[in-house]
Scaffold this motif. Structure first.
Motif, PDB file in Angstrom:
ATOM      1  N   UNK A  28      10.077  -2.984  11.882  1.00 21.87           N
ATOM      2  CA  UNK A  28       9.797  -2.577  10.502  1.00 21.87           C
ATOM      3  C   UNK A  28       8.314  -2.321  10.217  1.00 21.87           C
ATOM      4  N   UNK A  29       7.410  -2.936  10.969  1.00 25.15           N
ATOM      5  CA  UNK A  29       5.981  -2.716  10.725  1.00 25.15           C
ATOM      6  C   UNK A  29       5.643  -1.238  10.902  1.00 25.15           C
ATOM      7  N   UNK A  30       6.244  -0.595  11.899  1.00 23.06           N
ATOM      8  CA  UNK A  30       6.001   0.829  12.136  1.00 23.06           C
ATOM      9  C   UNK A  30       6.568   1.666  10.997  1.00 23.06           C
ATOM     10  N   UNK A  31       7.749   1.290  10.521  1.00 23.37           N
ATOM     11  CA  UNK A  31       8.352   2.033   9.412  1.00 23.37           C
ATOM     12  C   UNK A  31       7.467   1.932   8.173  1.00 23.37           C
ATOM     13  N   UNK A  32       6.981   0.710   7.889  1.00 29.83           N
ATOM     14  CA  UNK A  32       6.120   0.523   6.704  1.00 29.83           C
ATOM     15  C   UNK A  32       4.807   1.280   6.884  1.00 29.83           C
ATOM     16  N   UNK A  33       4.260   1.259   8.078  1.00 28.88           N
ATOM     17  CA  UNK A  33       3.021   2.024   8.335  1.00 28.88           C
ATOM     18  C   UNK A  33       3.274   3.513   8.097  1.00 28.88           C
ATOM     19  N   UNK A  34       4.454   3.991   8.467  1.00 31.69           N
ATOM     20  CA  UNK A  34       4.802   5.401   8.291  1.00 31.69           C
ATOM     21  C   UNK A  34       4.927   5.788   6.831  1.00 31.69           C
ATOM     22  N   UNK A  35       5.623   4.970   6.037  1.00 27.88           N
ATOM     23  CA  UNK A  35       5.786   5.344   4.623  1.00 27.88           C
ATOM     24  C   UNK A  35       4.455   5.176   3.882  1.00 27.88           C
ATOM     25  N   UNK A  36       3.628   4.248   4.343  1.00 26.33           N
ATOM     26  CA  UNK A  36       2.299   4.082   3.755  1.00 26.33           C
ATOM     27  C   UNK A  36       1.474   5.350   3.959  1.00 26.33           C
ATOM     28  N   UNK A  37       1.559   5.910   5.152  1.00 25.86           N
ATOM     29  CA  UNK A  37       0.857   7.147   5.455  1.00 25.86           C
ATOM     30  C   UNK A  37       1.305   8.260   4.496  1.00 25.86           C
ATOM     31  N   UNK A  38       2.607   8.362   4.280  1.00 24.80           N
ATOM     32  CA  UNK A  38       3.137   9.371   3.351  1.00 24.80           C
ATOM     33  C   UNK A  38       2.659   9.096   1.923  1.00 24.80           C
ATOM     34  N   UNK A  39       2.685   7.828   1.526  1.00 19.36           N
ATOM     35  CA  UNK A  39       2.292   7.468   0.154  1.00 19.36           C
ATOM     36  C   UNK A  39       0.843   7.842  -0.106  1.00 19.36           C
ATOM     37  N   UNK A  40      -0.019   7.642   0.897  1.00 22.69           N
ATOM     38  CA  UNK A  40      -1.438   7.952   0.709  1.00 22.69           C
ATOM     39  C   UNK A  40      -1.661   9.451   0.555  1.00 22.69           C
ATOM     40  N   UNK A  41      -0.820  10.260   1.226  1.00 21.62           N
ATOM     41  CA  UNK A  41      -0.987  11.722   1.157  1.00 21.62           C
ATOM     42  C   UNK A  41      -0.336  12.315  -0.082  1.00 21.62           C
ATOM     43  N   UNK A  42       0.684  11.664  -0.586  1.00 22.99           N
ATOM     44  CA  UNK A  42       1.547  12.298  -1.588  1.00 22.99           C
ATOM     45  C   UNK A  42       1.768  11.382  -2.795  1.00 22.99           C
ATOM     46  N   UNK A  43       1.165  11.710  -3.942  1.00 20.67           N
ATOM     47  CA  UNK A  43       1.301  10.839  -5.120  1.00 20.67           C
ATOM     48  C   UNK A  43       2.678  10.943  -5.776  1.00 20.67           C
ATOM     49  N   UNK A  44       3.457  11.949  -5.422  1.00 23.17           N
ATOM     50  CA  UNK A  44       4.741  12.178  -6.089  1.00 23.17           C
ATOM     51  C   UNK A  44       5.921  11.532  -5.388  1.00 23.17           C
ATOM     52  N   UNK A  45       5.636  10.608  -4.489  1.00 21.54           N
ATOM     53  CA  UNK A  45       6.708  10.024  -3.697  1.00 21.54           C
ATOM     54  C   UNK A  45       6.871   8.543  -4.033  1.00 21.54           C
ATOM     55  N   UNK A  46       8.115   8.077  -4.099  1.00 15.05           N
ATOM     56  CA  UNK A  46       8.399   6.654  -4.305  1.00 15.05           C
ATOM     57  C   UNK A  46       9.399   6.184  -3.271  1.00 15.05           C
ATOM     58  N   UNK A  47       9.454   4.869  -3.057  1.00 15.81           N
ATOM     59  CA  UNK A  47      10.348   4.356  -2.010  1.00 15.81           C
ATOM     60  C   UNK A  47      11.215   3.214  -2.504  1.00 15.81           C
ATOM     61  N   UNK A  48      12.428   3.156  -1.999  1.00 14.49           N
ATOM     62  CA  UNK A  48      13.218   1.930  -2.041  1.00 14.49           C
ATOM     63  C   UNK A  48      13.399   1.532  -0.583  1.00 14.49           C
ATOM     64  N   UNK A  49      12.918   0.346  -0.257  1.00 14.08           N
ATOM     65  CA  UNK A  49      12.887  -0.089   1.139  1.00 14.08           C
ATOM     66  C   UNK A  49      13.939  -1.174   1.357  1.00 14.08           C
ATOM     67  N   UNK A  50      14.764  -1.009   2.396  1.00 12.34           N
ATOM     68  CA  UNK A  50      15.891  -1.914   2.616  1.00 12.34           C
ATOM     69  C   UNK A  50      15.725  -2.741   3.888  1.00 12.34           C
ATOM     70  N   UNK A  51      15.895  -4.082   3.747  1.00 13.79           N
ATOM     71  CA  UNK A  51      15.793  -4.972   4.905  1.00 13.79           C
ATOM     72  C   UNK A  51      15.591  -6.404   4.429  1.00 13.79           C
ATOM     73  N   UNK A  52      15.285  -7.317   5.363  1.00 15.23           N
ATOM     74  CA  UNK A  52      15.075  -8.718   4.979  1.00 15.23           C
ATOM     75  C   UNK A  52      13.851  -8.838   4.052  1.00 15.23           C
ATOM     76  N   UNK A  53      14.077  -9.373   2.838  1.00 12.56           N
ATOM     77  CA  UNK A  53      13.047  -9.340   1.808  1.00 12.56           C
ATOM     78  C   UNK A  53      11.715  -9.959   2.239  1.00 12.56           C
TER      79      UNK A  53
END
Lengths: 368, 368
Positions: A28-53
């Protein structure tokens, strides 16, 4: 902590992507690093992330750009690469994959992204999102490095189902063309039907029937049908969308991938051969990197499941943060363009005989 | 002049190859240059060359090494790449292709080599040489660059027929294994059946039946059946022989060829990008040539038609002298090893149920 991640505003004015945080080979660390990269580039994006809280909260907490943009949904279980799809369908309710699809089903998110087990993801997607009216077999579409202007062609199906009759192949043509328009901004895509030769009399019986069906629907569905294409056209510039059954598509992409890997390995060996070739390799580093970037599967990471009530992007299980971010970018593009709705409308309109279509019957419904 | 070329001794103690001099994209001069190259390397080879006598005599006259080794048979007509196979079958009696096959049919030559129209060559081969007893569909086998020890794997069928049932696939396995032994000196070849996954429950119904049939015959036919393989195994090191139907095989090799060409083109572009990369390309020239040689299709030029009373090697239409010479070398190897006879015996022995085979029934006929 709760305020940071359990944010009900994830979707405010944004395109929300539902992300299965688990099931990636890299964790999951890689997945979070990936969506973080997208979030930094794109202000119009939001996430719902699924897994162990707990685990996800720890990972998201460190990423400033994910603050206020990433809601976490607790799902204790994980679908592994070894799990049988049928088992997951029966017992998978507590998994992050199930939960991620649920957000699309409930309309909270526009598109689902997962790095997990392809077979299980397809089976759960069909089970939870259900097939679009008029679609018998959903398809997996991938992008393939090619000589065409956009540098990649779309091929489908590459393995959702091993069978496809002429009606399925027509659906693939419609869905592929819609994907080309919404995911790759090709206004009037060229669609080809994969066969062993380009002459109209060649190939299996269902291909000849599909050829005529697709030709009849091309004008109405706003694509250019180029007829039969061959294996060499998959990386070529003849068609933007290559339509085939899942058996043939799977064999073709795996042969292509294997051949590309073999050439890469031999290239590395060749450059290691002598001191002079090692020096050459050093000087050629930029050139080789440029080539590598051009055919880098991470740039176009994401098979897309088509033909369901909702869009699912399947990222490579071994994708790194760059790869995950590419899959998220594709998901965003498809979500933003209301791809699911357009695709549903397109498929629904083609189920009718072209002559019955009100928008074109008067002028040109019978001319093609 | 007549004494120089119309030499009845072409076959004395030699393996005689029947060569269709026409039908190559590069014309008969290239074909003659190719067989001349083979003749200079190999004293045990003889030729019967088919085509317009005057033109061929002029070409052969200049080649010292072909003197006393190359008999010319006059055939005024040529099969073009555009000719329909069915037309050639009806009206092709005066063509060099027909004449070249006739030498094999009459037992004057061991193997036939042609650069001509594949469809026409296959149809004429079946018509004139006839299928081996027990073979329903003949196959075309090609060599594919791979990671395996011999650097090339065999794949069949790649397009002789678009259908194949489980019995055809069993024949392909037997014929491919025999070709691996006699054409590539692999004593105990590994045979794999192409599918969309390696699990035994996957794939089409005829593939599961073929899986069991091939497994039953493996021990008796002296090959190692590795089970299902995937597209990525075609250039891999899992199997030496890849068995599939002609539709799938055709798509796979054309996709692989297209991908290899795309990478080659992008590599050239990458090296032209800047002065530094141009310098690198210069230094890397030997390395790149080494790579090119490794995957050069000319080195293994020649699809082989299997399942007929006689062997036919189909050379690329665009083959240069090196390519023609490689096809002749393969033809020589197959002719010298009495491949046709061995293949016929192998197929005949497997048509029986394994338990009925006298050579193995007592000890192990039922164990596999």
């Amino acid at each position: 902590m709760a305020g940071l991640t359990d944010n009900a505003n994830a979707g405010a004015g944004r395109t929300v992507i539902s992300v299965d945080a688990m099931g990636s080979d890299r964790g999951p660390a890689t997945v979070v690093a990936g969506i973080d990269r997208s979030a930094r580039k794109n202000p119009d994006i939001g996430f719902i992330l699924h897994g162990p809280r707990d685990e996800l909260e720890r990972l998201v907490e460190r990423r400033k750009s994910l603050r206020d943009r990433c809601e976490i949904r607790h799902a204790p279980d994980v679908v592994s690469m070894e799990d049988k799809p049928s088992q997951v369908a029966r017992n998978g309710k507590g998994t992050s994959m199930w939960s991620a699809l649920e957000s699309v089903r409930e309309g909270e998110a526009d598109v689902c992204v997962s790095c997990g087990n392809t077979g299980a993801l397809m089976m759960l997607s069909v089970l939870r999102l259900r097939k679009l009216p008029g679609v018998n077999r959903p398809a997996i579409a991938v992008l393939w490095p090619a000589r065409s202007e956009q540098e990649f062609n779309i091929m489908l199906d590459v393995g959702a189902d091993i069978r496809a009759d002429e009606n399925d192949l027509l659906q693939y043509a419609l869905m592929g063309a819609s994907y080309a328009r919404n995911g790759m901004e090709i206004a009037h895509p060229r669609v080809g039907l994969l066969n062993v030769g380009t002459e109209e009399h060649k190939g299996r019986a269902e291909l000849k029937l599909a050829h005529d069906l697709i030709a009849e629907n091309a004008e109405n569905a706003n694509f250019d049908f180029v007829g039969f294409v061959e294996g060499s056209d998959i990386p070529g510039d003849t068609a933007d969308v290559i339509v085939t059954d899942g058996f043939t598509g799977n064999i073709a992409i795996k042969t292509g991938e294997g051949t590309a890997k073999l050439i890469g390995a031999l290239l590395r060996e060749a450059f290691k051969f002598s001191p002079l070739s090692r020096l050459a390799a050093l000087l050629a580093l930029t050139s080789l990197r440029r080539l590598n970037k051009r055919i880098d599967p991470r740039r176009v990471n994401g098979g897309v499941f088509l033909g369901l009530n909702g869009t699912v992007v399947k990222s490579h299980g071994s994708a790194d943060a760059t790869g995950v971010s590419a899959a998220v970018k594709l998901a965003f593009k498809l979500g933003r363009s209301s791809f699911s709705e357009k695709l549903a409308a397109r498929v629904a309109s083609a189920v009718r005989v072209p002559q019955d279509d009100e928008t074109s019957a008067d002028s040109n419904g019978t001319t093609k």
